[in-house]
Design an enzyme around this catalytic site. Structure first.
Site, PDB file in Angstrom:
ATOM      1  N   LYS A 154       0.682  -1.285   0.695  1.00  0.00           N
ATOM      2  CA  LYS A 154      -0.006  -0.227  -0.089  1.00  0.00           C
ATOM      3  C   LYS A 154       1.371   1.132  -0.252  1.00  0.00           C
ATOM      4  O   LYS A 154       0.632   2.207  -0.457  1.00  0.00           O
ATOM      5  CB  LYS A 154      -1.102  -0.347   1.257  1.00  0.00           C
ATOM      6  CG  LYS A 154      -2.012  -1.248   0.897  1.00  0.00           C
ATOM      7  CD  LYS A 154      -3.410  -0.450   2.104  1.00  0.00           C
ATOM      8  CE  LYS A 154      -4.420  -1.676   1.615  1.00  0.00           C
ATOM      9  NZ  LYS A 154      -5.961  -1.325   2.070  1.00  0.00           N
TER      10      LYS A 154
ATOM     11  N   LYS B 249      -2.758 -10.768  -7.161  1.00  0.00           N
ATOM     12  CA  LYS B 249      -4.162 -11.233  -6.444  1.00  0.00           C
ATOM     13  C   LYS B 249      -5.614 -10.284  -6.848  1.00  0.00           C
ATOM     14  O   LYS B 249      -5.323  -8.848  -7.578  1.00  0.00           O
ATOM     15  CB  LYS B 249      -4.194 -10.864  -4.821  1.00  0.00           C
ATOM     16  CG  LYS B 249      -5.263 -11.002  -3.784  1.00  0.00           C
ATOM     17  CD  LYS B 249      -4.835 -10.545  -2.427  1.00  0.00           C
ATOM     18  CE  LYS B 249      -4.775  -9.082  -2.493  1.00  0.00           C
ATOM     19  NZ  LYS B 249      -6.434  -8.497  -1.289  1.00  0.00           N
TER      20      LYS B 249
ATOM     21  N   LYS C 104     -10.403  -5.192  -5.455  1.00  0.00           N
ATOM     22  CA  LYS C 104     -10.335  -3.656  -5.827  1.00  0.00           C
ATOM     23  C   LYS C 104      -9.463  -2.719  -6.632  1.00  0.00           C
ATOM     24  O   LYS C 104     -10.856  -2.056  -6.523  1.00  0.00           O
ATOM     25  CB  LYS C 104     -11.456  -3.064  -4.640  1.00  0.00           C
ATOM     26  CG  LYS C 104     -12.223  -4.502  -3.445  1.00  0.00           C
ATOM     27  CD  LYS C 104     -13.374  -4.022  -2.547  1.00  0.00           C
ATOM     28  CE  LYS C 104     -13.036  -5.231  -1.235  1.00  0.00           C
ATOM     29  NZ  LYS C 104     -13.440  -4.877  -0.156  1.00  0.00           N
TER      30      LYS C 104
HETATM   31  P1  TYM Z   1     -11.164  -6.478   2.357  1.00  0.00           P
HETATM   32  O1  TYM Z   1     -12.077  -6.023   2.554  1.00  0.00           O
HETATM   33  O2  TYM Z   1      -9.747  -6.132   1.982  1.00  0.00           O
HETATM   34  O3  TYM Z   1     -11.262  -8.542   2.215  1.00  0.00           O
HETATM   35  C1  TYM Z   1     -12.032  -8.821   3.335  1.00  0.00           C
HETATM   36  C2  TYM Z   1     -11.541 -10.284   2.667  1.00  0.00           C
HETATM   37  O4  TYM Z   1     -11.374 -10.664   1.693  1.00  0.00           O
HETATM   38  C3  TYM Z   1      -9.979 -11.853   1.288  1.00  0.00           C
HETATM   39  N1  TYM Z   1     -10.121 -11.712   0.080  1.00  0.00           N
HETATM   40  C4  TYM Z   1      -9.026 -12.649  -0.733  1.00  0.00           C
HETATM   41  N2  TYM Z   1      -9.959 -13.984  -1.118  1.00  0.00           N
HETATM   42  C5  TYM Z   1      -8.804 -14.448  -1.974  1.00  0.00           C
HETATM   43  N3  TYM Z   1      -8.774 -13.838  -3.321  1.00  0.00           N
HETATM   44  C6  TYM Z   1      -8.665 -12.077  -3.133  1.00  0.00           C
HETATM   45  N4  TYM Z   1      -8.173 -12.052  -4.590  1.00  0.00           N
HETATM   46  C7  TYM Z   1      -8.540 -12.284  -1.657  1.00  0.00           C
HETATM   47  N5  TYM Z   1      -8.819 -10.618  -1.860  1.00  0.00           N
HETATM   48  C8  TYM Z   1      -9.708 -10.281  -0.484  1.00  0.00           C
HETATM   49  C9  TYM Z   1      -9.045 -10.513   2.682  1.00  0.00           C
HETATM   50  O5  TYM Z   1      -8.273 -11.835   2.997  1.00  0.00           O
HETATM   51  C10 TYM Z   1     -10.747 -10.328   3.585  1.00  0.00           C
HETATM   52  O6  TYM Z   1     -10.449 -11.882   4.211  1.00  0.00           O
HETATM   53  N6  TYM Z   1      -7.980  -6.225   6.525  1.00  0.00           N
HETATM   54  C11 TYM Z   1      -8.819  -7.027   6.069  1.00  0.00           C
HETATM   55  C12 TYM Z   1     -10.544  -6.268   7.359  1.00  0.00           C
HETATM   56  C13 TYM Z   1     -10.139  -6.408   7.981  1.00  0.00           C
HETATM   57  C14 TYM Z   1     -10.420  -7.396   9.154  1.00  0.00           C
HETATM   58  C15 TYM Z   1     -10.032  -7.507  10.194  1.00  0.00           C
HETATM   59  C16 TYM Z   1     -10.285  -9.032   8.546  1.00  0.00           C
HETATM   60  C17 TYM Z   1     -10.187  -5.975   9.141  1.00  0.00           C
HETATM   61  N7  TYM Z   1      -9.931  -5.685  10.568  1.00  0.00           N
HETATM   62  C18 TYM Z   1     -10.521  -8.322  11.385  1.00  0.00           C
HETATM   63  C19 TYM Z   1     -10.271 -10.284   9.939  1.00  0.00           C
HETATM   64  C20 TYM Z   1     -10.233  -9.458  11.184  1.00  0.00           C
HETATM   65  C21 TYM Z   1      -9.401  -7.262   4.538  1.00  0.00           C
HETATM   66  O7  TYM Z   1      -8.128  -7.137   4.053  1.00  0.00           O
HETATM   67  O8  TYM Z   1     -10.255  -6.922   3.880  1.00  0.00           O
END
Ligand code: TYM
Length: 326
Positions: free
Chosen positions: A111, A191, A194
């Site tokens: 990031k 990967k 968004k």
């Molecule tokens: P976010 O919104 O980026 O992603 C949400 C979830 O989607 C999974 N993910 C994927 N899994 C497989 N292949 C992909 N290409 C892919 N892209 C995204 C992410 O691993 C995630 O599980 N940091 C977290 C949000 C968060 C969170 C937490 C998660 C904030 N606090 C506490 C768990 C516990 C995140 O990446 O969100």
């Protein structure tokens, strides 16, 4: 009952990587655990964002979670900023986390490269707030995609450090991975994400999904139709493992290795299976969008329950820290 926590950012469209990497298992875990799922809006403001759209994106994200099958009678659906204890515990964890630990996080490095003009403290602190999200509920399990495993590891270290210094308060949370923990983007290089725009949205219409699948990169080593393929390095095959029945995926594996089927045939089967799962989700989301009251009710209820859970933890935390009672 053991608790589960996981979160998703309200940053835009939810894609099939989020769905098969995380959300789909959130639904099934709700049968066995007390589950809390958060729309993590404080995480979303660590990068530039449009303030006007944030409220709507927050509701839309919760709405899609419900359309995917999260039932607010069987789990707690909440918005992170509604429970202020997340940020309070985040501050306390900041005081236990060496700067070097957060600087080495892969997501922070990525990031920082993507947002060179805005490498703010929140961006760096992101995984510490994430640890607070999980531990404020003393959650033992965290269903996430593979990219978040490093952050869950940091949560474990923070819990361990806290317990060693102040006494046993927190469990050491474990990541739970799905059958498809890393879906690659349609260009096959990064990967699915968004921010990179290489994604298939969970609410996209059929023609747009097919167009993206049709042109998606497969096994780059399979140049001609007659070449034998390697499903283990093909993103389309990874998606089959997520969307197609086991038996069908095994047959496609055989057909690809023996070159008896081509990539486009394989994509057609995937498209059919994917749409069979995504179409009802899109229909449910459209109907919730027209009548969002149940979503707003769920978030309200979630906030009430989660504030109570979080307040219990914080009372204990403030006490062991030696803070004066107000
Ligand atoms: P976010 O919104 O980026 O992603 C949400 C979830 O989607 C999974 N993910 C994927 N899994 C497989 N292949 C992909 N290409 C892919 N892209 C995204 C992410 O691993 C995630 O599980 N940091 C977290 C949000 C968060 C969170 C937490 C998660 C904030 N606090 C506490 C768990 C516990 C995140 O990446 O969100």
């Amino acid at each position: 009952m053991r608790r589960v926590f996981s979160g998703i950012q309200p940053t835009g469209d939810i894609h099939i990587g989020n769905y098969v990497g995380a959300i789909r298992q959130w639904v099934s875990l709700a049968d066995e655990y007390e589950c809390i799922y958060g729309v993590v809006d404080y995480h979303a403001i660590t990068v530039e964002y449009d303030t006007d759209g944030l409220r709507q994106r927050t509701v839309d994200t919760a709405l899609i979670l419900m359309a995917c099958g999260l039932d607010p009678d069987r789990c707690h659906l909440m918005v992170q900023s509604h429970v202020i204890e997340h940020t309070e515990l985040g501050w306390i964890f900041n005081c236990l986390t060496p700067v070097g630990e957060v600087e080495r996080m892969t997501q922070f490095k990525d990031k920082s490269r993507q947002h060179k003009a805005n490498i703010n403290m929140g961006l760096m602190d992101y995984p510490v707030l994430q640890a607070a999200d999980i531990l404020v509920y003393k959650a033992g399990f965290v269903p996430v995609g593979e990219d978040q495993v490093q952050h869950v590891e940091l949560s474990r270290e923070i819990a361990r450090k806290f317990n060693a210094r102040f006494g046993q308060v927190f469990p050491e949370p474990q990541a739970i991975l799905s059958c498809a923990p890393r879906i690659m983007g349609t260009e096959g290089k990064n990967k699915m994400s968004k921010t990179l725009g290489n994604y298939i949205g969970i609410l996209e219409d059929e023609s747009s999904v097919w167009e993206k699948l049709r042109t998606a990169v497969t096994d780059v080593a399979r140049v001609r139709r007659t070449d034998a393929g390697n499903p283990e390095i093909c993103n389309i095959y990874t998606m089959h493992r997520a969307f197609s029945p086991d038996q069908a995926a095994r047959e496609l594996d055989k057909g690809c290795r023996s070159a008896s089927i081509g990539c486009i045939d394989c994509k057609r089967v995937l498209f059919k299976n994917m749409m069979a799962e995504l179409t009802p989700i899109r229909e449910k989301a459209l109907s919730l969008k027209a009548h969002p009251e149940p979503v707003l009710d769920a978030l309200h209820q979630g906030a009430v329950v989660c504030r109570r859970f979080a307040a219990e933890t914080m009372e204990e935390v403030r006490d062991v820290l030696g803070l004066l009672k107000g």
